[in-house]
Design a protein around this motif. Structure first.
Motif, PDB file in Angstrom:
ATOM      1  N   LYS A   1       1.480 -10.672  -0.240  1.00 20.90           N
ATOM      2  CA  LYS A   1       2.131 -10.392   1.040  1.00 20.90           C
ATOM      3  C   LYS A   1       1.138  -9.865   2.064  1.00 20.90           C
ATOM      4  CE  LYS A   1       3.839  -5.764  -0.334  1.00 20.90           C
ATOM      5  NZ  LYS A   1       3.412  -5.666  -1.721  1.00 20.90           N
ATOM      6  N   ALA A   2      -0.061  -9.491   1.604  1.00 23.71           N
ATOM      7  CA  ALA A   2      -1.079  -8.940   2.513  1.00 23.71           C
ATOM      8  C   ALA A   2      -1.951 -10.035   3.116  1.00 23.71           C
ATOM      9  CB  ALA A   2      -1.938  -7.928   1.766  1.00 23.71           C
ATOM     10  N   GLY A   3      -1.647 -11.299   2.851  1.00 26.86           N
ATOM     11  CA  GLY A   3      -2.423 -12.383   3.451  1.00 26.86           C
ATOM     12  C   GLY A   3      -3.870 -12.352   3.015  1.00 26.86           C
ATOM     13  N   SER A   4      -4.754 -12.748   3.924  1.00 25.17           N
ATOM     14  CA  SER A   4      -6.162 -12.864   3.541  1.00 25.17           C
ATOM     15  C   SER A   4      -7.113 -12.161   4.505  1.00 25.17           C
ATOM     16  CB  SER A   4      -6.531 -14.352   3.444  1.00 25.17           C
ATOM     17  OG  SER A   4      -6.321 -14.978   4.700  1.00 25.17           O
ATOM     18  N   ALA A   5      -6.571 -11.454   5.478  1.00 25.25           N
ATOM     19  CA  ALA A   5      -7.447 -10.781   6.467  1.00 25.25           C
ATOM     20  C   ALA A   5      -8.173  -9.609   5.812  1.00 25.25           C
ATOM     21  CB  ALA A   5      -6.606 -10.289   7.639  1.00 25.25           C
ATOM     22  N   PRO A   6      -9.305  -9.201   6.380  1.00 26.21           N
ATOM     23  CA  PRO A   6      -9.988  -8.009   5.864  1.00 26.21           C
ATOM     24  C   PRO A   6      -9.096  -6.770   6.007  1.00 26.21           C
ATOM     25  CG  PRO A   6     -11.343  -9.149   7.516  1.00 26.21           C
ATOM     26  CD  PRO A   6      -9.990  -9.783   7.542  1.00 26.21           C
ATOM     27  N   ILE A   7      -9.209  -5.852   5.058  1.00 28.16           N
ATOM     28  CA  ILE A   7      -8.421  -4.617   5.127  1.00 28.16           C
ATOM     29  C   ILE A   7      -9.209  -3.578   5.916  1.00 28.16           C
ATOM     30  CG2 ILE A   7      -7.299  -2.799   3.774  1.00 28.16           C
ATOM     31  CD1 ILE A   7      -7.062  -4.955   1.505  1.00 28.16           C
ATOM     32  N   GLN A   8      -8.604  -3.196   7.032  1.00 21.59           N
ATOM     33  CA  GLN A   8      -9.272  -2.330   8.015  1.00 21.59           C
ATOM     34  C   GLN A   8      -9.380  -0.881   7.542  1.00 21.59           C
ATOM     35  OE1 GLN A   8     -10.035  -4.230  10.718  1.00 21.59           O
ATOM     36  NE2 GLN A   8     -11.388  -2.556  11.333  1.00 21.59           N
ATOM     37  N   GLY A   9      -8.411  -0.445   6.764  1.00 19.02           N
ATOM     38  CA  GLY A   9      -8.435   0.946   6.331  1.00 19.02           C
ATOM     39  C   GLY A   9      -7.252   1.276   5.454  1.00 19.02           C
ATOM     40  N   ILE A  10      -7.232   2.527   4.994  1.00 13.13           N
ATOM     41  CA  ILE A  10      -6.134   3.025   4.167  1.00 13.13           C
ATOM     42  C   ILE A  10      -5.462   4.143   4.956  1.00 13.13           C
ATOM     43  CG2 ILE A  10      -5.557   4.177   1.990  1.00 13.13           C
ATOM     44  CD1 ILE A  10      -8.196   2.853   0.926  1.00 13.13           C
ATOM     45  N   LEU A  11      -4.163   4.047   5.102  1.00 14.65           N
ATOM     46  CA  LEU A  11      -3.418   5.040   5.876  1.00 14.65           C
ATOM     47  C   LEU A  11      -2.573   5.899   4.961  1.00 14.65           C
ATOM     48  CD1 LEU A  11      -2.020   2.699   8.697  1.00 14.65           C
ATOM     49  CD2 LEU A  11      -4.037   4.195   8.851  1.00 14.65           C
ATOM     50  N   LYS A  12      -2.395   7.166   5.367  1.00 14.65           N
ATOM     51  CA  LYS A  12      -1.433   8.016   4.685  1.00 14.65           C
ATOM     52  C   LYS A  12      -0.031   7.599   5.131  1.00 14.65           C
ATOM     53  CE  LYS A  12      -3.708  11.747   6.126  1.00 14.65           C
ATOM     54  NZ  LYS A  12      -4.293  13.063   6.328  1.00 14.65           N
ATOM     55  N   TYR A  13       0.965   8.027   4.387  1.00 16.52           N
ATOM     56  CA  TYR A  13       2.366   7.772   4.755  1.00 16.52           C
ATOM     57  C   TYR A  13       2.612   8.280   6.181  1.00 16.52           C
ATOM     58  CZ  TYR A  13       7.482   7.981   4.346  1.00 16.52           C
ATOM     59  OH  TYR A  13       8.836   7.809   4.524  1.00 16.52           O
ATOM     60  N   GLY A  14       3.080   7.404   7.035  1.00 15.58           N
ATOM     61  CA  GLY A  14       3.422   7.793   8.407  1.00 15.58           C
ATOM     62  C   GLY A  14       2.242   7.920   9.353  1.00 15.58           C
ATOM     63  N   GLU A  15       1.037   7.617   8.866  1.00 13.70           N
ATOM     64  CA  GLU A  15      -0.151   7.762   9.721  1.00 13.70           C
ATOM     65  C   GLU A  15      -0.308   6.559  10.644  1.00 13.70           C
ATOM     66  OE1 GLU A  15      -3.782   8.127   7.479  1.00 13.70           O
ATOM     67  OE2 GLU A  15      -5.032   8.287   9.277  1.00 13.70           O
ATOM     68  N   ARG A  16      -0.621   6.835  11.901  1.00 10.29           N
ATOM     69  CA  ARG A  16      -0.805   5.750  12.879  1.00 10.29           C
ATOM     70  C   ARG A  16      -2.229   5.228  12.802  1.00 10.29           C
ATOM     71  NH1 ARG A  16       2.827   5.896  17.079  1.00 10.29           N
ATOM     72  NH2 ARG A  16       1.313   5.049  18.527  1.00 10.29           N
ATOM     73  N   PRO A  17      -2.403   3.903  12.719  1.00  8.66           N
ATOM     74  CA  PRO A  17      -3.772   3.372  12.721  1.00  8.66           C
ATOM     75  C   PRO A  17      -4.435   3.543  14.085  1.00  8.66           C
ATOM     76  CG  PRO A  17      -2.155   1.590  12.766  1.00  8.66           C
ATOM     77  CD  PRO A  17      -1.381   2.862  12.620  1.00  8.66           C
ATOM     78  N   GLU A  18      -5.734   3.784  14.075  1.00  9.33           N
ATOM     79  CA  GLU A  18      -6.439   3.983  15.354  1.00  9.33           C
ATOM     80  C   GLU A  18      -6.811   2.664  16.010  1.00  9.33           C
ATOM     81  OE1 GLU A  18      -9.616   6.778  14.855  1.00  9.33           O
ATOM     82  OE2 GLU A  18      -8.211   8.359  14.251  1.00  9.33           O
ATOM     83  N   VAL A  19      -7.173   1.682  15.178  1.00 11.56           N
ATOM     84  CA  VAL A  19      -7.452   0.354  15.742  1.00 11.56           C
ATOM     85  C   VAL A  19      -6.519  -0.666  15.079  1.00 11.56           C
ATOM     86  CG1 VAL A  19      -9.879   0.823  16.320  1.00 11.56           C
ATOM     87  CG2 VAL A  19      -9.310  -0.054  14.074  1.00 11.56           C
TER      88      VAL A  19
END
Lengths: 395, 102
Positions: free
Chosen positions: A254-272
């Motif tokens: 379900k995560a497709g094939s794009a590079p994984i930008q980062g790991i987020l905590k529960y409820g954390e907003r991504p910066e980019v």
């Protein structure tokens, strides 16, 4: 490749236009019963008796829901058992949400004559806010403004072959167009972490994925139980999945094939923008709330359903401010619950669509929903309780 | 109507997922891209469940998606269904951690 959304002061685009009342409790629930166009969170996780880390998770969730682009304005009240803790003080939560530029009002119950006076004030305030929000008009935004979160559930073998790959293709399209996509479920990467880790944008992200899997597996082992008696859940096994590894290897599609930008905590907003792995728990009572707090305007439940026992699908509303859409690739599931499934990708198994073609159709469906078309479960008024993902013991 | 058969997801796989309810004795075409492996189902296998496309010895890895999905807990014959009765997960085994066996 556009959708029609509501422009927010921070430059984001809402696909819905709600007034949010937080935290949960009598005051919020009653305001929302009286006033159309409102939302609130229904949870027993008030923060009382919780560690600082967990209280911060609750605060991050409430603040994140308030900042979600689907929210026009927010009421924060003090009538909650956790309100005395520094992390959960209404003024702090209001201040953090207000950084997004949207209107936030605080109801301090101690300054009113009674809870019922506060309720009267809240109802009047919420009605004014809803009226103001309703004056906003939708306008076109491109896909880069979208954030979508996914969970796969009641997974069966159609999930890994077709359902998840269709969502993965959608994710590739969203991320490719500059948008944001969130996936997670820390138990369901065990056995597949070596595949996922290769996709980190850098060494740190790759290591982080392996660490999440290791930490989760350690916690599982500490229980003294075979994880197969916990997860895969009985409906997974009834759907043909035989081990956690098999479930995980299907789940990561379900995560497709794009590079994984980062790991987020529960409820954390991504910066980019980009694709993120979220360290969260698979429960549909929990995961969607966290995605919405991270900024997702829409969440997807990709259902296997081979082991589904029938009846309408729940949850309907655990993303609180983000609509939930259901997809499945299992023809039997589609036949069992046609009233809940928004998109069917079993055409991949039937040889009618390639994964690419199903992904393109799914994107069109997502853009349609983003522009205002209801998801099927969105037509129901039921409010599901939610469980914020807390990691520490309570005292 | 042509049988939808079964699907392999990697050349390394020793199981395939059946795409329809299969009766015992049916010849199943397990597809991997354009390649087809034929295997006779030795028992009834429901839609979405796995069929062994080669013999898998007890203790060997069961491979799907080109990755290990666990260990064969019995000798599995080509054409048999592979599920929890003959496949054990190798991960998150708190039961084994406690017993100290691994």
């Amino acid at each position: 490749m556009n959708f029609l959304g509501y422009e927010r002061p921070d430059g984001s685009a809402g696909i819905r236009n709600y007034v949010l009342v937080i935290p949960g409790g009598l005051l919020a629930t009653k305001i929302c019963e009286f006033v159309e166009g409102t939302r609130t969170i229904l949870t027993a996780d008030s923060g009382s008796g919780r560690t600082g880390r967990d209280r911060e998770t609750i605060a991050r969730t409430l603040i994140g829901l308030g900042r979600n682009p689907n929210v026009a304005s927010v009421i924060v009240h003090s009538s909650n058992p956790g309100s005395g803790y520094p992390e959960l003080k209404p003024a702090r939560i209001a201040e953090e949400i207000a950084k997004s530029g949207k209107m936030v009002e605080v109801i301090d119950v101690s300054k009113e004559e009674s809870t019922f006076r506060a309720l009267e004030k809240g109802i009047i305030l919420a009605r004014e806010m809803v009226l103001e929000a309703s004056q906003l008009r939708r306008q076109p935004f491109d896909v880069s403004y979208l954030t979508v979160g996914v969970k796969c559930g009641h997974s069966d073998t159609t999930s890994g072959i077709a359902g998840n790959p269709a969502v993965g293709n959608l994710f590739d399209r969203i991320v490719g167009a500059g948008g944001t996509a969130l996936f997670g479920e820390n138990t369901e990467i065990i056995g597949a972490e070596q595949v996922l880790a290769k996709r980190g944008v850098n060494e740190e992200v790759s290591r982080g994925i392996l660490e999440v899997a290791a930490e989760t597996e350690e916690r599982a082992k500490a229980t003294g139980e075979d994880i197969r008696t916990i997860n895969p859940v009985p409906s997974n096994i009834a759907g043909g999945l035989s081990s956690l590894e098999e479930k995980s290897l299907g789940a990561i599609h379900k995560a497709g094939s794009a590079p994984i930008q980062g790991i987020l905590k529960y409820g954390e907003r991504p910066e980019v923008k980009g694709l993120y792995f979220v360290d969260n728990w698979m429960s549909s009572s929990s995961i969607f709330t966290g995605y919405a707090a991270a900024g997702a305007q829409l969440v997807i439940f990709q259902l296997g359903g081979g082991g589904w026992t029938g009846g309408d699908l729940l949850p309907t509303s655990t993303a609180v401010v983000a609509p939930l859409m259901w997809t499945t690739a299992n023809p039997k599931t589609l036949a069992t619950v046609p009233t809940c499934i928004d998109f069917y990708s079993g055409t991949i198994i039937e040889g009618k669509d390639t994964i690419e073609e199903a992904g393109e159709k799914l994107l069109q469906k997502v853009l349609d929903i983003a522009s205002g078309t209801f998801t099927k479960v969105e037509t129901m008024k039921h409010i599901d309780p939610v469980q914020i993902y807390l990691k520490d013991p309570c005292f | 109507m042509a049988s939808r058969g079964a699907l392999m997801l990697s050349a390394k796989d020793n199981v395939a997922t059946v795409l329809e309810d299969i009766e015992a004795g049916t010849d199943v075409s397990a597809r991997l891209g354009n390649e087809v492996r034929n295997v006779k189902a030795l028992e009834r296998i429901p839609f979405g469940f796995k069929i062994a496309i080669v013999d898998i010895a007890k203790g060997a890895e069961v491979v799907k998606y080109g990755e290990s999905v666990g260990i064969a807990s019995l000798d599995i014959n080509k054409g048999e269904m592979v599920h929890i009765h003959n496949l054990e997960g190798a991960r998150g085994r708190g039961d084994m951690a406690k017993g100290g066996s691994k």
